[in-house]
Design an enzyme around this catalytic site. Structure first.
Site, PDB file in Angstrom:
ATOM      1  NE  ARG A 180      -1.968  -1.297   3.581  1.00 37.94           N
ATOM      2  CZ  ARG A 180      -1.639  -0.588   4.775  1.00 37.94           C
ATOM      3  NH1 ARG A 180      -1.937   1.156   4.045  1.00 37.94           N
ATOM      4  NH2 ARG A 180      -1.278  -0.284   6.244  1.00 37.94           N
ATOM      5  CE  LYS A 201      -6.472  -4.261   4.349  1.00 40.30           C
ATOM      6  NZ  LYS A 201      -7.352  -4.731   5.365  1.00 40.30           N
ATOM      7  CG  HIS A 224      -7.375  -4.475  10.096  1.00 41.68           C
ATOM      8  ND1 HIS A 224      -6.385  -4.532   9.920  1.00 41.68           N
ATOM      9  CD2 HIS A 224      -7.886  -5.437   9.197  1.00 41.68           C
ATOM     10  CE1 HIS A 224      -5.999  -5.287   9.664  1.00 41.68           C
ATOM     11  NE2 HIS A 224      -6.690  -5.840   8.281  1.00 41.68           N
ATOM     12  CB  SER A 261      -0.419  -6.575   6.866  1.00 38.05           C
ATOM     13  OG  SER A 261       0.171  -7.536   5.167  1.00 38.05           O
ATOM     14  CE  LYS A 290      -5.908  -9.522   9.680  1.00 35.72           C
ATOM     15  NZ  LYS A 290      -4.659  -8.918   9.242  1.00 35.72           N
ATOM     16  CB  THR A 291      -5.110 -15.099   6.762  1.00 32.96           C
ATOM     17  OG1 THR A 291      -5.021 -13.549   6.184  1.00 32.96           O
ATOM     18  CG2 THR A 291      -4.871 -15.825   5.181  1.00 32.96           C
ATOM     19  CG  ASP A 317      -7.683  -8.122   5.926  1.00 32.14           C
ATOM     20  OD1 ASP A 317      -7.455  -8.084   6.958  1.00 32.14           O
ATOM     21  OD2 ASP A 317      -8.071  -7.485   5.373  1.00 32.14           O
ATOM     22  NE  ARG A 341      -0.556  -9.174   1.599  1.00 35.53           N
ATOM     23  CZ  ARG A 341      -0.781  -9.404   2.877  1.00 35.53           C
ATOM     24  NH1 ARG A 341      -2.242  -9.778   2.770  1.00 35.53           N
ATOM     25  NH2 ARG A 341      -0.734  -7.871   3.361  1.00 35.53           N
TER      26      ARG A 341
END
Length: 528
Positions: free
Chosen positions: A54, A196, A215, A233, A237-238, A252, A317
Site C-alpha cells: 500500500r 482496502k 480489521h 498485516s 489473522k489469516t 480480514d 500475496r
C-alpha cells in the site's frame, strides 16, 4: 448531468467494456494480454512493479459537506479538494476510453444483506478484475438482474498523475469520495488498494448504522462460539483463523451488528512469505485455478512457486475466493463473539506469547494497536518497525478511533467476551537475535483460549507490562510462556522491555479523553 454521472455513465457504455466475465474468461484475457503467467498450481501470477504494498502517503479522502465534520483528518486521512478529484476522474475515464478493452464487475461488500453495500468495479487490467471478483461477494445470476451499485471503484494503474497539477503527492493516487460514492485509483498496480479502499468505505458507513467495522479475521466452532482475531498485516489473522477444527467466517474484514458478526468480503488475501503445505495447509491448498498470486517468484520452466523467495518483496500475496477454503461458514455470518484475540508481531521479543486481559486492559491495547510493522506491507519498510495503529487498523479508519473503541467496549460488556493479547512475533531475543514464535505453539495457545481453558488457570503478572500470563498450556513448553525466561541475557530483556513500555505510554498520551481506569491499564513500568 454532473461530471461524476457523465463519467460513470461513459464508463458503463464503453464499447470496449468487458462486463462480469467468468473466472475462466478473465484468466484467458489476462494470459492473452500478457498480464501474468499460469503457475503450476493453477493460479495466475502477476507482478505489481515498484508498488508492492500500500501507498499510505498517496491515499486521500475528498473533503466536502459529507465528510468534513465526520472524518478524523490528519496524517492518515489526508484531505483533497473536490476540484482535484473531479479533474482526475475525468482524466482517468478519458484515458480508459482509449483502451482496447477494460473490465468491470458487480459485487457486494457485507454478507449480512441488512448492511450490504452493492458495488461496481472498473479495471484497466483483467488480472485485477479477477482479483476484485475473488475478493468481493459475488452476486448470483438472479441477484445480478436487479443489482444496483451504490459505490464505484475505478482502477487505472498505468495512468500516472502529475502531482504539481493534480494536488497529490506522486504519480500514484487512491482517492475516496463519500459524497460521490467513488474510489479512484491510479499509478499503482498493487491490487490491495482496491480491497482496502472499500474497507475504508465500510468503516465510514457501518458505524453510522450502529455496526462496528473491524480489521479482524473470524471463525466459529460447532457451538456457535465465535472468535475474532484483530491485528495488522503480517500478525497472523489469516493463518490463525484458518483452523481445520472451526469454520472460517472471514480472514480480514468484518462487521459486528446487533445480529452478530458478518464477513465484509467474499475472499481471502493471504501473505505467501514462507508458505508451506505442512504449516498452513488451508491457505496452501486454496492456491488453485481462479486464485491470483501477487509478486510470487515462479521457476521459469516448471512454474512452481518459490514461497521463500523475497527478491521482489516480502509482501507476496495470494487472493482466492473463500470457497477455496474447505471449512467455511455459509453464509459468512455467525453469532456474537465469545473470544477476542489481539495479535501483535512484537519484534522486540518482550511481550508474552499469550496473556489474559481485563476489560480495561482490552480497551488500552485496542486503542494502542501495537505491533511491529513487517517488511513489504508498505513502501519503504525493509525491516520490522515498532508501530501503534489504533484499533489494529488505523490506516483504514476514516472516523476517530475512539468511536470504534467505544463500540467495541460496549459489545465486550454486553456479550461477556473474553479478550487475550497474543504475540506472534519474536522470542528469545529481539529481531535479528531471537526467532519467530513457533506457529504450532501459537495455535495451541489460541485453541486453549477459545475453548475457555485459560479463563480460570494459574497466572503470573508480568512486572513491566502488568499482563496476566498463564503458567501452563497443554502442548506448549512452560519456559516459552514467560518471555524473560527465553532470553539468555536477562539485563538486555529488562532494558528492551522497559523501552517498549515507555513507547506505549508516549503513544497513549494522544488519548487524553479516555478514563483513568483505561489509561492506568497500560504497562506498570514508567520512566522516572
Amino acid at each position: 448531468m454532473s461530471i461524476v454521472k457523465q463519467s460513470v455513465s461513459k464508463l458503463s457504455e464503453l464499447p470496449n467494456l468487458q462486463d462480469n466475465l467468468s473466472t475462466p474468461q478473465l484468466v484467458e484475457r489476462a494470459l492473452s494480454r500478457k498480464e501474468g503467467v499460469l503457475s503450476s498450481m493453477g493460479a495466475i501470477k502477476s507482478t505489481t512493479g515498484k508498488y508492492t504494498g500500500r501507498s499510505p502517503k498517496d491515499r486521500f479522502i475528498v473533503k466536502d459537506e459529507v465528510s468534513e465534520n465526520l472524518v478524523e483528518w490528519g496524517k492518515i486521512n489526508k484531505p483533497i479538494e473536490e476540484k482535484y478529484f473531479l479533474s482526475l476522474l475525468e482524466k482517468v475515464v478519458n484515458y480508459l476510453e482509449k483502451k482496447d478493452e477494460i473490465f468491470s464487475l458487480n459485487g457486494d461488500a457485507g454478507a449480512d444483506k441488512s448492511y450490504q453495500l452493492p458495488i461496481k468495479v472498473y479495471n484497466e487490467y483483467a488480472w485485477q478484475n479477477l482479483f476484485a471478483k475473488q475478493m468481493f461477494i459475488r452476486p448470483t445470476e438472479e441477484e445480478l438482474e436487479t443489482h444496483e451499485p451504490e459505490f464505484t471503484v475505478i482502477s487505472a494503474p498505468s495512468y500516472k498523475a502529475d502531482p504539481k497539477v493534480d494536488g497529490i503527492n506522486s504519480e500514484a493516487f487512491v482517492l475516496i469520495s463519500f459524497k460521490h460514492r467513488i474510489v479512484l485509483i491510479g499509478g499503482t498496480e498493487y491490487a490491495g488498494e482496491i480491497k482496502k479502499s472499500i474497507f475504508s468505505t465500510m468503516n465510514f458507513l457501518l458505524p453510522q448504522k450502529d455496526v462496528l467495522s473491524m480489521h479482524c479475521s473470524a471463525n466459529v466452532g460447532e457451538n456457535d462460539d465465535v472468535a475474532l482475531f484483530f491485528g495488522l498485516s503480517g500478525t497472523g489473522k489469516t493463518t490463525l483463523s484458518a483452523d481445520s477444527d472451526r469454520k472460517l467466517i472471514g480472514d480480514d474484514e468484518h462487521g459486528w451488528s446487533p445480529n452478530g458478526v458478518f464477513n465484509i468480503e467474499g475472499g481471502c488475501y493471504a501473505k505467501c512469505i514462507n508458505l508451506s503445505q505442512e504449516k498452513e495447509p488451508e491457505i496452501y491448498n486454496a492456491i488453485r485455478f481462479g486464485a491470483v498470486l501477487e509478486n510470487v517468484i515462479l521457476d521459469e520452466d516448471s512454474r512452481i512457486p518459490d514461497f521463500d523467495d523475497t527478491s521482489l518483496t516480502e509482501n507476496t500475496r495470494v487472493a482466492y475466493p473463500i470457497e477455496h477454503i474447505e471449512n467455511i461458514k455459509e453464509p459468512s455470518m455467525a453469532g456474537h463473539p465469545k473470544t477476542i484475540v489481539f495479535l501483535t508481531a512484537d519484534a522486540s521479543g518482550v511481550l508474552p506469547p499469550i496473556s489474559r486481559l481485563t476489560k480495561e486492559q482490552a480497551m488500552y491495547h485496542f486503542l494502542s494497536g501495537y505491533t511491529s510493522k513487517l517488511a513489504g506491507t508498505e513502501r519503504g519498510i525493509t525491516e520490522p518497525q515498532a508501530t501503534f495503529s489504533a484499533c489494529f487498523g488505523e490506516p483504514f479508519l476514516p472516523l476517530a478511533p475512539a468511536q470504534y473503541a467505544e463500540m467495541l467496549g460496549e459489545k465486550i460488556d454486553k456479550h461477556d467476551a473474553k479478550v487475550f493479547l497474543v504475540n506472534t512475533g519474536w522470542t528469545g531475543g529481539k529481531y535479528g537475535v531471537g526467532e519467530r514464535m513457533n506457529l504450532p505453539y501459537t495455535r495451541a495457545m489460541v485453541r486453549a483460549a477459545i475453548r475457555g481453558e485459560l479463563n480460570d488457570v494459574t497466572t503470573v503478572k508480568d512486572g513491566i507490562f502488568g499482563l496476566e500470563i498463564p503458567t501452563h498450556i497443554t502442548d506448549v513448553p512452560d519456559d516459552v510462556l514467560i518471555p524473560r525466561n527465553t532470553w539468555e541475557n536477562k539485563d538486555a530483556y529488562d532494558k528492551t522491555a522497559k523501552e517498549l513500555a515507555v513507547k506505549f505510554h508516549e503513544n497513549f498520551k494522544k488519548f487524553s479523553h479516555v478514563s483513568d481506569e483505561i489509561t492506568n491499564a497500560g504497562p506498570l513500568y514508567r520512566a522516572k
